[in-house]
Each structure stands twice: as C-alpha cells, then as structure tokens.
Design a protein around this motif. Structure first.
Motif, mmCIF file in Angstrom:
data_model
loop_
_atom_site.group_PDB
_atom_site.id
_atom_site.type_symbol
_atom_site.label_atom_id
_atom_site.label_comp_id
_atom_site.label_asym_id
_atom_site.label_seq_id
_atom_site.Cartn_x
_atom_site.Cartn_y
_atom_site.Cartn_z
ATOM 1 N N TYR A 1 54.386 -20.337 -12.447
ATOM 2 C CA TYR A 1 53.411 -19.884 -13.441
ATOM 3 C C TYR A 1 53.781 -18.539 -14.054
ATOM 4 O O TYR A 1 54.023 -17.555 -13.348
ATOM 5 C CB TYR A 1 52.040 -19.799 -12.775
ATOM 6 N N LEU A 2 53.850 -18.487 -15.386
ATOM 7 C CA LEU A 2 54.086 -17.271 -16.164
ATOM 8 C C LEU A 2 55.385 -16.564 -15.794
ATOM 9 O O LEU A 2 55.490 -15.336 -15.862
ATOM 10 C CB LEU A 2 52.897 -16.312 -16.039
ATOM 11 N N SER A 3 56.385 -17.346 -15.420
ATOM 12 C CA SER A 3 57.712 -16.798 -15.145
ATOM 13 C C SER A 3 58.513 -16.707 -16.445
ATOM 14 O O SER A 3 58.142 -17.276 -17.476
ATOM 15 C CB SER A 3 58.449 -17.692 -14.146
ATOM 16 N N ASP A 4 59.642 -16.006 -16.400
ATOM 17 C CA ASP A 4 60.500 -15.930 -17.583
ATOM 18 C C ASP A 4 60.997 -17.313 -18.013
ATOM 19 O O ASP A 4 61.028 -17.608 -19.219
ATOM 20 C CB ASP A 4 61.677 -14.988 -17.324
ATOM 21 N N PRO A 5 61.406 -18.187 -17.074
ATOM 22 C CA PRO A 5 61.801 -19.533 -17.503
ATOM 23 C C PRO A 5 60.657 -20.300 -18.179
ATOM 24 O O PRO A 5 60.908 -21.107 -19.085
ATOM 25 C CB PRO A 5 62.231 -20.211 -16.198
ATOM 26 N N VAL B 1 57.508 -27.579 -8.878
ATOM 27 C CA VAL B 1 57.618 -27.174 -7.481
ATOM 28 C C VAL B 1 59.003 -26.563 -7.275
ATOM 29 O O VAL B 1 59.882 -26.697 -8.138
ATOM 30 C CB VAL B 1 57.420 -28.374 -6.529
ATOM 31 N N PRO B 2 59.252 -25.887 -6.146
ATOM 32 C CA PRO B 2 60.610 -25.414 -5.882
ATOM 33 C C PRO B 2 61.582 -26.582 -5.720
ATOM 34 O O PRO B 2 61.242 -27.611 -5.144
ATOM 35 C CB PRO B 2 60.458 -24.638 -4.564
ATOM 36 N N THR C 1 65.280 -21.944 -15.197
ATOM 37 C CA THR C 1 64.871 -21.959 -13.796
ATOM 38 C C THR C 1 64.968 -20.568 -13.191
ATOM 39 O O THR C 1 65.767 -19.732 -13.634
ATOM 40 C CB THR C 1 65.748 -22.940 -12.996
ATOM 41 N N GLN C 2 64.162 -20.327 -12.189
ATOM 42 C CA GLN C 2 64.216 -19.065 -11.447
ATOM 43 C C GLN C 2 65.275 -19.081 -10.360
ATOM 44 O O GLN C 2 65.591 -18.035 -9.796
ATOM 45 C CB GLN C 2 62.847 -18.788 -10.819
ATOM 46 N N THR C 3 65.822 -20.258 -10.049
ATOM 47 C CA THR C 3 66.793 -20.392 -8.966
ATOM 48 C C THR C 3 68.009 -21.149 -9.491
ATOM 49 O O THR C 3 67.990 -22.380 -9.525
ATOM 50 C CB THR C 3 66.189 -21.134 -7.760
ATOM 51 N N PRO C 4 69.053 -20.445 -9.904
ATOM 52 C CA PRO C 4 70.243 -21.123 -10.424
ATOM 53 C C PRO C 4 70.748 -22.188 -9.455
ATOM 54 O O PRO C 4 70.797 -21.984 -8.244
ATOM 55 C CB PRO C 4 71.256 -19.975 -10.568
ATOM 56 N N GLY C 5 71.091 -23.338 -10.022
ATOM 57 C CA GLY C 5 71.570 -24.444 -9.197
ATOM 58 C C GLY C 5 70.492 -25.433 -8.831
ATOM 59 O O GLY C 5 70.780 -26.513 -8.303
#
Length: 421
Positions: A43-47, A97-98, A33-37
């Motif tokens: 799209y195309l993120s490290d996660p 989604v977030p 995830t891009q947001t811990p917790g």
C-alpha cells in the motif's frame, strides 16, 4: 432519446490481439516491485505509484478522466452522454502479497481498461469508471480493503493504524502526496449501477471442470478463531500414558475433527493453519497449544452451525484428556451473495457467445465484499492453471483472457439495452 445500437461481437482478431496486450501489460506492471527478483507491491509504496502512472497514461489515451483519490485508488472515468446517468464500476486491486504472481487483482484492472478500449467510443446509457484499488491484501497494515473501504466511506476507523515502522495510514497518505481530508471525495458517487470485478479464480475448480470462465454466485463468509488447549508439561519418559494431560494430543484430535466435518459438509472449508506448541521440546509432554481455525462457507447459517459443532468437538477432545480450553473468534465476515441481475447478465453473455462456464463460490475474499455494502456486485472468474495464486508461478491462459473480454463486452451491451429498454 433514440435507442442506440450495441455491436456485440468484435472480430476475433481484435479480441485476440487485445488479450495478448492485456498479458503484456500485466507482465510490464510486474516489474514494479519493492523486492527485485520477485513481485511485492504494498500500500502506497513507490512501485504502487509507478503502476498508477502506467495505467493512467493508458486511461488518458482512451479519453478517460483520471485521478488518484485520497486513499491512493486509481480512478478512470468515462462519462455517459445521457443526463444523470448511473455509473457502472469495473475494477480490482493493484497491490500484492509478498512474492506474488503477476495477475491477482492486476488482471481485473487491466481488463477493465481493455473493455473500455473495445467499446471504441460506443455511447452507453451509463457512465463507466475503472477502479484500481490501492490495498486489498492487508500486507502493510494487517487489515485488508483500505482502498475499497474508502470507496464506500468506511475507512476512517483505520486511519490511525500503524505499520511495522510506526507510520500510520494517515501519515502514509500524506507522505504519498495526498490529503486525508479529501477522503470523503473518494466515495463512489450517487446513482451507482453496480460493480463488476474480473479476477483469476485462485483455485483449481474451473481447470478441473475444463472451463475457462466462471460466474461467481457468492463470496464465502469466514470465521477466524484462535483456540488454546492447556494441559500440563511432564517428562516424556516417566509419565504413563493414562496420566498425561497432553495439550497437543487434544489439539491434534481437534484438527482431525475439522478435516472430517469439512469433508462431510458440501461447500465447507476448514483449515487449521497454525499450531504453536509449548514448551516444544522432544522429551516433554506438551503443556500448551495455540491453534488457528479458518472456516468458510457461502451460507452464513451453515457456517455458524459448523463452527458450533467444531467448538463442541474441541471441548470433547480436551475433556477426554483433562485439558483446559479457551477460544476466541478473532474476525467474522458474512457471506456476500452476488447481485441476481448482474450475475444473470454474465450467464446470458457467456451463453450467447457459446462460452462454457461454471457457477461457483469464491472461497477467497475480494474488494467486492466491501463494495457490496454500497451497490450491487458481480464477479467473473478466469481459470487459474494449476490452481496457483499468491505464488510466483501464478498464470492465466491467453484464450481465457480473450473469452473474458468477449463476455465482458457482451455484458456491457446487455446492461446498456436493459437500461434504455
């Protein structure tokens, strides 16, 4: 070519153990995830890269040929031994989604790999390809279905869209280590047999019916409309009620009309989810209101008629208060009926296994909407406890995952029998 034998009922212990593993895999992927917790994977993120790597390792162990196409979609392919065999695609999306749950989209991809594992090398008269679409939600670029649009060959107009940081889709593809010039190779190959998407329902219908599975009849069409009511600001303490031109009162009357019509017409869903009031002061009669309208139905002609009825109602609500009105259809997506043959095979598979199941319309959009432009599509829903989705408490029952595995495997075998028959 001799007709192969297709076993249809693996031992319950096998499907039960695999269902537990499916849920374990979904839980493991939720860590990326891009947001811990919480779970956020755009799209195309490290996660997204990490999820692709985890699933690629599983696919390789299953003997599938794995690649990441130029749009970032995960593609894992099992070739048929039959010459020039068509391809059945299984899949869903891997983005979120977030602050998402762990199952929307992801469960369908994991179930795809689990179904390949259940086959245990059984030869099929068609090739199988599991697709993990890279972007369905539209979070990063404000437009959904980038991955599935690449899959059907219609992504080119979106390549110059920019995200909030100013990076275009084209630049993001390059930054991810892919080549936009290779996008034509992301298209589904010729001879497509169809696409099956397994997905959580994201609503309360199956749970209310006491059923774990549902066969989708259609994905509802949708209109998104922006309306603006224009009145006159005035002092709340000195302007008599019969001399006001209250834009919010007109908009409020319209909202009630939306609810009334949607409650009256079976299958119609109408939502006013956004209201912007100006000047927005306690002691000022509202001068201007912008509001949204989201209108959905599985029958396009009925939805179109409902939209016209509501726009006429908006005009009436405005005229009664001396308020101006303008409206703009911001987007329109026609309904997507599921393929009759594939849908029928899902019903037959569930019935033969004694699995109680409903037929229902999907009010939410899915990658199947886009894929249907290229090939026949079908969807199987799994019950969503509490009707929750796009929420951290999103859940799925292990018993429903097991039922989906058994129905999915029977579907693959019934389709195989038809193909060689």
């Amino acid at each position: 070519m001799p007709q192969p034998s297709y076993p249809t009922d693996p031992p319950v212990s096998v499907t039960a153990a695999l269902a537990r593993r499916v849920l374990d895999v979904c839980a493991a992927l939720a860590r990326y995830t891009q947001t811990p917790g919480s779970i956020t994977r755009t799209y195309l993120s490290d996660p997204a890269r990490q999820v692709n790597a985890e699933l690629s390792a599983w696919a390789t162990r299953l003997g599938l040929a794995v690649r990441i196409d130029a749009a970032g979609n995960l593609r894992a392919r099992l070739e048929s031994r039959r010459p020039a065999a068509p391809t059945l695609y299984l899949g869903s999306h891997l983005d979120t989604v977030p602050d998402a749950g762990a199952y929307d989209g992801v469960l369908g991809v994991v179930l795809g790999f689990a179904l390949v594992e259940l086959l245990a090398g059984t030869p099929l008269p068609y090739s199988l390809e599991v697709v993990g679409f890279s972007e369905e939600e539209g979070v990063r670029y404000g437009v959904p279905y980038i991955g599935s649009r690449a899959f059907v060959g219609t992504v080119a107009p979106l390549l110059e869209l920019a995200d909030r940081g100013g990076q275009t889709v084209r630049e993001a593809i390059v930054g991810y280590g892919l080549n936009p010039d290779d996008l034509p190779a992301a298209r589904a190959e010729g001879g497509a047999l169809g696409y099956l998407e397994l997905h959580i329902e994201q609503g309360p219908v199956l749970e209310a019916a006491g059923q774990g599975l549902g066969v989708v009849s259609a994905i509802a069409g949708q209109d998104r409309v922006l309306l603006e009511f224009r009145g006159h600001a005035a002092h709340a303490g000195t302007t008599p009620m019969d001399q006001r031109h209250d834009a919010l009162a007109a908009a409020a009357a319209f909202v009630v009309e939306v609810e009334r019509l949607a409650r009256t017409v079976p299958g119609l869903l109408g939502t006013v989810g956004s209201l912007e009031v100006q000047p927005g002061a306690t002691n000022v009669v509202p001068a201007r209101v912008r509001c949204s309208l989201d209108l959905r139905h599985a029958r396009d002609e009925l939805r179109a008629g409902a939209l016209q009825t509501l726009l006429t109602a908006a005009e009436r609500c405005s005229a009664e208060r001396g308020v101006g009105l303008s409206s703009e259809v911001r987007s329109r997506q026609d309904a997507t009926p599921m393929d009759a043959r594939l849908r029928g095979l899902l019903h037959r598979a569930a019935a033969e296994l004694g699995e109680a199941h409903a037929e229902l319309v999907s009010g939410a959009g899915h990658d199947a909407v886009i894929v249907a432009e290229r090939m026949p599509v079908a969807m199987l829903f799994l019950r969503s406890p509490g009707g929750l989705s796009h929420h951290p408490d999103e859940a799925v029952l292990e018993e429903d995952v097991e039922a989906a595995l058994r129905v999915g495997q029977r579907f693959l075998h019934l389709l195989a029998q038809e193909e060689v028959g």
